[in-house]
Design an enzyme around this catalytic site. Structure first.
Site, mmCIF file in Angstrom:
data_model
loop_
_atom_site.group_PDB
_atom_site.id
_atom_site.type_symbol
_atom_site.label_atom_id
_atom_site.label_comp_id
_atom_site.label_asym_id
_atom_site.label_seq_id
_atom_site.Cartn_x
_atom_site.Cartn_y
_atom_site.Cartn_z
ATOM 1 N N ARG A 1 0.826 -1.196 0.000
ATOM 2 C CA ARG A 1 0.000 0.000 0.000
ATOM 3 C C ARG A 1 0.871 1.260 0.000
ATOM 4 O O ARG A 1 1.917 1.305 0.638
ATOM 5 C CB ARG A 1 -0.853 -0.020 1.287
ATOM 6 C CG ARG A 1 -1.837 1.101 1.407
ATOM 7 C CD ARG A 1 -2.754 0.905 2.608
ATOM 8 N NE ARG A 1 -2.497 1.897 3.647
ATOM 9 C CZ ARG A 1 -2.735 3.199 3.523
ATOM 10 N NH1 ARG A 1 -3.234 3.681 2.401
ATOM 11 N NH2 ARG A 1 -2.463 4.027 4.508
ATOM 12 N N HIS A 2 0.405 2.320 -0.693
ATOM 13 C CA HIS A 2 1.050 3.624 -0.577
ATOM 14 C C HIS A 2 0.661 4.227 0.769
ATOM 15 O O HIS A 2 -0.500 4.182 1.155
ATOM 16 C CB HIS A 2 0.593 4.540 -1.709
ATOM 17 C CG HIS A 2 1.407 5.796 -1.827
ATOM 18 N ND1 HIS A 2 1.317 6.828 -0.932
ATOM 19 C CD2 HIS A 2 2.340 6.185 -2.727
ATOM 20 C CE1 HIS A 2 2.152 7.799 -1.280
ATOM 21 N NE2 HIS A 2 2.783 7.424 -2.366
ATOM 22 N N PRO A 3 1.604 4.823 1.490
ATOM 23 C CA PRO A 3 1.284 5.270 2.847
ATOM 24 C C PRO A 3 0.449 6.541 2.926
ATOM 25 O O PRO A 3 -0.136 6.811 3.969
ATOM 26 C CB PRO A 3 2.664 5.501 3.467
ATOM 27 C CG PRO A 3 3.565 5.763 2.317
ATOM 28 C CD PRO A 3 3.023 4.949 1.176
#
Lengths: 382, 382
Positions: B227-229
């Protein structure tokens, strides 16, 4: 003592990360960067968490030291301002989908005819050519489709995203290189070029080892967890209190490592060359850990470093930001607010250069349209 | 129609990956690169697996199109040759530990006094200043100490190495940028500069989001798996036959995604902004997967792409090499053998530029000392 790009003007229509990362580097190298944003909302990253005093830390980390003007490129008055800015610019950067600049009347052909000196740097998900040129993209799509996720993570495990947005950043770095190469070329020829960077291309270009493997043995590599796929030992090892890394990348270093660990395997033919060590990497890891589990990470890092063997800790980001070497290299800089006080921390400029000031602070990231007045005065003035 | 760096000569004393990656880019942009190797063994990567017809695919992937001469820089005759090469060079690159070039009598001060035009590009593990300047390093040490491993992998899980050698490659890319910026500067001033690149600095400079988070909330980020943070939804999702990615990076794309998935949550305040979606990312993932698990990856990628939403497959490296977009962009090039036949595949040049030929093949990676004769003739000749 001056920055290498002092005097150059970059007109920056890019948003999110790839393009703004490039213009950040150009600003760090001395260029004047004018960020052209859409009225109302501006760059999407103004809304990216986390926030501090209502401002995005993410936006600040990438856009410090740039000026902002909001322009509606479909409105006549703003188009006139934009064209006056073009007249003063050496470089224009844009990250729209292919075709958007043409529809605005500012495609490469038009701008090149208007001013042959202008350098035009475009970055997009898939580039301006090919069957998928007009598709939208983001970092995640580039990382996934570009292959790096397939080689990151445990062997046989789920593909992992690289924690940094390498899908964007690689493209931003190639855009920077393309613009700089075009500036070198222009100094000789007087003529600008168009640079067309694709996030997918750029991500793929980083897979040096994986492409070599796929090319030579016809089988794609998978993730290797904490290990380098073609150097051994070059991976994470357990000490008594957790993981650290050893990178003994050649025969001399491997011999030194065997001495430092009192491991009598330097003459073992299974470990005689890097190729042999790669073939027996799992066994080698166990032999090394049978020693390293007996003492702490700090013990082994100090001992191996003293013996000239590359080794080190696995640091969290706050640990890196306090790392004495990072601090000594001025790699954590202050991003100021408009009262000159430190508002954020950001990564410094890794391009250290003789006779160029390595500034310890950066001007604020701009408010949306926050520099309109000074930009218009500059256009009117000298 | 010429390459932007045509006519420039780069004298390349670097080895392994960071420096050779930079000189590969400079060669791709048209520079003549002369690789100076130590007699006997040459660049360590000549011994890196995998091999094909006895030649390292790894070495070939990075060193195609360069010339090689073996010189012992402690022997008088070879020093004389080296100095004749210096006289013809615009740029010298080196990746020794700090102090080595000084002991050879070829440190920056000496070379700058000898020829003020020469640009001197150094890349090392920790840079030429700071407490750890003289320590050795490799990719793994830069990745571990530089923080990227701490944010790559599952939350709470073991830190993962980035599958590409980003610890080296980031430094190589910053070296390229520094050299190009110095060439831009030199075109105005006539004076060269020294560039001092650290692998640790360069790795840290890529952590845009993580530094922003640590700066704003004082807590270091950890890995976020797939996931992108700071963007949601921007991650891997399960379809009926495995994982794919969706990257709906702004409100408009999120609304389109809700329509495409028939998910009635576009007006739900928990998902109304990117910041809200990030705060509820785990819930959002489950709501989306409750839909996507019903059909295949191919179905969803086609459907979402048709709706203008960034989405894509997670490809293995061999799949990427056959990807029609990668092929159309000439991103897989042939590395030839000396009979002009394809010996290896390598990544092409991602810097696409107007009026510059985008070659589909590369000259072979050189044999050790394989170009001595032609290099000496060139020095004697015009």
């Amino acid at each position: 003592m001056s920055l290498p790009l002092a005097g150059l003007v970059v007109l920056d229509l890019t948003h999110v990360l790839a393009g703004p990362f490039a213009s950040m580097t150009l600003a760090d190298l001395g260029a004047r960067v004018i960020k052209v944003e859409r009225p109302g909302t501006g760059d999407d990253t103004r809304g990216f968490p986390p926030f501090k005093h209502g401002r995005s830390a993410y936006f600040a980390a990438i856009n410090h030291g740039k000026a902002s003007i909001a322009l509606d490129l479909k409105a006549d008055a703003d188009r006139a301002t934009f064209e006056r800015l073009l007249d003063r610019s050496d470089v224009i950067l844009e990250s729209y989908r292919p075709g958007v600049m043409e529809r605005l009347g500012y495609g490469w052909e038009v701008l090149h005819a208007r001013d042959p000196k202008l350098i035009y740097g475009a970055v997009s998900g898939f580039g301006h050519t090919g069957p998928d040129a007009r598709r939208p993209s983001y970092d995640m799509v580039a990382q996934a489709r570009g292959g790096v996720m397939s080689i990151t993570g445990e062997p046989g495990g789920e593909p992992m995203r690289v924690g940094a947005s390498i899908g964007d950043i690689a493209a931003g770095m190639y855009l920077t290189q393309g613009v700089l190469a075009a500036l070198v070329d222009r100094a000789r020829t007087g003529i600008g070029r168009k640079i067309d960077i694709s996030m997918l291309d750029s991500q793929f270009a980083l897979l040096e080892h994986a492409v070599a493997v796929a090319s030579a043995i016809g089988k794609p590599p998978s993730g290797t967890g904490g290990r380098h796929p073609s150097i051994a030992p070059h991976e994470t090892f357990n000490a008594s209190d957790g993981l650290f890394v050893i990178a003994a990348g050649n025969d001399t270093l491997f011999e030194k490592l065997c001495v430092a660990l009192s491991l009598p395997i330097a003459d073992d033919e299974r470990f005689a060359t890097n190729a042999a060590r790669c073939g027996n990497a799992r066994l080698l890891k166990r032999l090394i850990e049978a020693v390293t589990l007996d003492a702490t990470r700090a013990h082994w890092i100090a001992k191996l470093t003293a013996a000239g063997i590359p080794a080190g800790p696995i640091q969290s980001v706050d640990e890196v930001m306090k790392d004495p070497q990072i601090v000594a290299r001025n790699m954590v800089v202050d991003v100021l607010d408009r009262n000159g006080r430190q508002a954020f921390k950001a990564a410094g400029n890794p391009i250290k250069m003789s006779d160029a000031e390595d500034r310890t602070a950066r001007a604020p990231a701009p408010d949306l349209d926050g520099n309109r007045g000074e930009i218009l005065r500059w256009l009117d003035g000298s």
